[in-house]
Design an enzyme around this catalytic site. Structure first.
Site, short mmCIF file in Angstrom:
data_model
loop_
_atom_site.label_atom_id
_atom_site.label_comp_id
_atom_site.label_asym_id
_atom_site.label_seq_id
_atom_site.Cartn_x
_atom_site.Cartn_y
_atom_site.Cartn_z
CD GLU B 49 -1.74 -2.38 1.60
OE1 GLU B 49 -0.55 -2.61 1.95
OE2 GLU B 49 -2.64 -3.25 1.68
CG PHE B 111 -9.59 -10.14 10.95
CD1 PHE B 111 -8.35 -10.57 11.42
CD2 PHE B 111 -9.80 -10.10 9.59
CE1 PHE B 111 -7.35 -10.94 10.54
CE2 PHE B 111 -8.80 -10.48 8.71
CZ PHE B 111 -7.57 -10.90 9.18
CD GLN B 112 -7.03 -7.62 7.44
OE1 GLN B 112 -7.91 -7.38 6.62
NE2 GLN B 112 -5.84 -8.08 7.09
CE LYS B 161 -16.69 -7.50 3.26
NZ LYS B 161 -15.94 -8.71 3.60
CG MET B 475 22.05 13.57 3.37
SD MET B 475 23.18 14.70 2.53
CE MET B 475 22.14 15.28 1.19
#
Lengths: 196, 560
Positions: B49, B111-112, B161, B475
């Site tokens: 993602e 869940f999630q 959902k 750097m």
């Protein structure tokens, strides 16, 4: 620059999560909020935040702009204590028997501008409103008589010198008319609403 | 129709053609609906993602349109966090749509489930959780309007959902054009334009600093007209690059920590400083109490919170610079400042002697990052979109890439996100399909999002990848060398065989470690049909100069 108490007044939409969005503006800069009150304003659907912090004018100025930048915030003002009329409310719970027995209740109430809100057999609740030092006075007076519980509200403040937010909102609406015109209708007959 | 279909219809109605995303349990209904929208919406399946949101950023930055990302709830949503923070600080318009658990499960640690609204509150311009299908059209209309109007930024819409599944009578989609509590552009105040013009006309040594605001406001032409009429030397912040072509005679170079010598030193000598669409970032200003104290400052910005935030202005010019610049141009006198401009040229000559010549045309055997950019400039003629990652190579790419047109350099400016470039380059190519896109990435940054080679493989997108490999986190190593007595603490990073890794993803590649091979390899890369990975082994311990050390004034910039 000197730090002092500032009263930030924000007019906002009544939207879930906005309190968090505003609170984050202070917390990310590690600025403690001394007092916070949120309530519906005189305009339907618009809420009013009263936030008190101790900071320099420069910092408060930037914070106010950052708050006003949030999508759901309509307008932000900030004022010193001299520029607002402000009040806090306090409730005091004390045992009724002791109070009835030992205190000249009437005198206590008068001296502190208080009133009894509830009188029960087991306890009595008094209420005062005022500045911090005024509400503190009654704590001192009641402490010897077994103060059971004390609570004080956040500060609410009204800006002394201001056209008020109504005018600003009207300007907004004239410049870019909103499709949600509920407030407009309200504003159009607000003279009637406020006639006493 | 279902909420999922309404979501996709809203995207189509907003003119979205490409979306980047990764499916998961809580966003399956939208993905299911997407199956029927394949002709209208091109979905790019990324490998992570974070890659998805960086790709959307690259798309937005290269195209000037809103980037769109789909992700599922929980880990899918939290993987967007870095990209959201990056997009907010760099004012990139994004609409992120995340799935969420069923509304009745909210707050149950389902869940999630994560509270993505609260997680992303400080790193979005606006966010909103949809729990009923009826809310979807309006929420998305607001999202697009907020993302692209005013000072652009990322918006996140979290859709439960059940709202995706729920059928409802969807009204015709109406784009949002107004929100009561949102004023995207402040009202232009003519008196400030007049005051600014008077200041500019009286200036002996005026100096323009411009930033990405010019690009975001699509005001490149208005900006050039202002610069050319007023004859004032102009320097850019790294996100402003390209708004005025690199070789324009009044373009005097880059500002900031690794910017050019002249613009930094002369910031503290100009008498009027005109800042346009830039935010006086600390990487640009160095030490604030010694920044341009002698100058009267005019600041043009669409975001009122930027004015006086870091630098106190003499004249604030609120507004969209596309609107304010022509008003200002009309009032400024036609002028040239030959002596003042010559001072920039003198400083540039010093910088060429001290730094640039050796960096671009090295006399040592080892390859430098600068010569890679120099060769690339010659081969592309400054027409490529350069997407750079974060670190030494980024500063080299920004300093030396030739940019003939706007929206030609995509980089993570404010957040400094390593791993940004590979996915952003993929997105940039989808956003500007007719332009060559070259990603310039360090050996550290590429390893942060190297899995997006899989996205290149699957989509067949044509992205040229140059890895400038100095076998260090360069750097940080430079800072350790200069400020920490060469205590090289965990900057010695090993790399895989990148050409072999690319081959594993069926991407052509080549490794170069000798000068004679460089130009032919670059030419081969550019001519190659499809993506190509070129690894260039460069000097291990090269430093990027000039440099304004942290805590120093811009006038204390070091050439060595």
């Amino acid at each position: 620059m000197d730090r002092q108490e500032y009263n930030i007044t924000a007019y906002t939409e009544n939207q879930v999560g906005l309190l968090n969005r505003i609170a984050i503006i202070f917390s990310r800069r590690k600025i403690n909020i001394e007092s916070l009150n949120v309530s519906p304003s005189e305009i339907e659907g618009i809420h009013r935040f009263n936030i008190v912090i101790v900071e320099t004018e420069e910092v408060v100025h930037k914070l106010a702009k950052q708050i006003e930048k949030q999508v759901e915030v309509l307008k932000v003002y900030f004022n010193t204590n001299q520029d607002v009329i402000w009040q806090e409310m306090a409730l005091y719970k004390v045992p009724t028997d002791i109070i009835a027995e030992k205190v000249l209740v009437e005198r206590l109430l008068r001296e502190n501008g208080a009133r009894a809100v509830v009188i029960r057999k087991d306890y009595t609740v008094f209420e005062t409103t005022g500045h911090r030092e005024e509400t503190d006075n009654l704590i001192k007076a009641l402490q010897p008589y077994g103060l059971i519980e004390f609570v004080r509200s956040a500060r609410i403040a009204i800006i002394k010198a201001s056209d008020g937010f109504h005018l600003k909102l009207q300007e907004f609406e004239q410049r870019e008319p909103s499709e949600e015109v509920a407030e407009n209708e309200f504003l159009n007959d607000r003279d009637a609403v406020f006639t006493m | 129709m279902t909420g999922a279909v309404a979501t996709l219809q809203a995207l189509v109605a907003e003119g979205v053609d490409t979306i980047f995303g990764y499916p998961g349990g809580a966003i399956i209904p939208i993905y299911d609906a997407l199956y029927d929208f394949k002709d209208q919406l091109h979905h790019v399946l990324v490998r992570h993602e974070q890659g998805g949101i960086h790709a959307a950023q690259g798309y937005a930055r290269a195209s000037g349109r809103v980037g769109v990302v789909l992700a599922t709830s929980g880990p899918g949503a939290t993987n967007l966090v870095t990209g959201l923070a990056d997009a907010l600080i760099d004012s990139t318009p994004l609409v992120c749509i995340t799935g969420q658990v069923f509304a009745h499960l909210l707050g149950t640690d389902a869940f999630q489930e994560t509270d993505i609204i609260n997680i992303t509150t400080p790193i979005t311009k606006w966010n909103y959780q949809v729990t009923k299908a009826e809310e979807i059209p309006e929420a998305l209309a607001k999202a697009f309007y907020i993302a692209r109007s005013g000072r652009p930024g990322p918006v996140l819409i979290d859709i439960t959902k059940n709202a995706q599944q729920q059928a409802f009578d969807a009204p015709d989609y109406r784009p949002c054009t107004h929100i009561r509590s949102y004023r995207p552009a402040p009202v232009v105040r003519p008196e400030y334009i007049e005051q600014a013009a008077a200041l500019i006309n009286s200036a002996k040594r005026p100096f323009i600093l411009w930033g990405q605001g010019v690009v975001l406001g699509a005001a490149e032409r208005e900006f050039r007209a202002f610069v050319e009429k007023s004859g004032i030397p102009a320097a850019w912040t790294i996100l402003g690059v390209g708004a005025l072509a690199t070789d324009h005679p009044l373009n005097v170079g880059m500002l900031g920590m690794h910017g050019n010598y002249g613009p930094n030193v002369l910031t503290n000598e100009c008498d009027v400083l005109i800042a346009i669409g830039m935010r006086f970032d600390d990487r640009v200003t160095g030490r604030l109490d010694k920044y341009a104290r002698q100058a009267q400052i005019i600041h043009l910005d669409i975001d009122p919170t930027e004015i006086d935030k870091n630098v106190q202005t003499t004249v604030p010019v609120w507004g969209d610079c596309k609107e304010t610049l022509p008003l200002l141009t009309a009032l400024v006198e036609h002028k040239a400042h030959p002596e003042w401009l010559a001072r920039f040229h003198d400083h540039m000559a010093q910088e060429v002697d001290a730094v640039i010549r050796e960096e671009l045309f090295p006399t040592s055997d080892e390859l430098t990052m600068g010569e890679v950019m120099q060769q690339l400039n010659e081969l592309t003629g400054g027409e490529a979109v350069i997407v750079s990652d974060v670190g030494q190579h980024q500063m080299v790419a920004c300093r030396y890439a030739r940019q003939n047109q706007s929206r030609s350099h995509v980089t993570s400016g404010g957040l400094g996100t390593m791993g940004f470039a590979l996915p952003a380059a993929i997105g940039a190519k989808f956003g500007a399909p007719h332009r060559p896109v070259v990603a310039v990435i360090g050996d550290g940054g590429i390893q942060m999002t190297i899995q997006e080679l899989g996205t290149i493989m699957q989509t067949g997108v044509d992205v040229k990848i140059i890895i400038l490999n100095n076998q260090f986190l360069g750097m940080v190593r430079q800072w350790q060398e200069l400020f920490h007595q060469r205590r090289y603490s965990f900057v010695d990073i090993q790399s895989p065989d990148y050409v072999a890794v690319a081959a594993g993803y069926r991407i052509a590649g080549q490794r170069v470690d000798a000068r004679p091979d460089l130009r032919p390899a670059l030419a081969r890369m550019l001519a190659h049909p499809g993506s190509f990975l070129l690894e260039v082994m460069v000097t291990k311990e090269n430093n990027i100069f000039p440099m304004v050390p942290q805590g120093c004034s811009v006038a204390e910039i070091r050439l060595r």
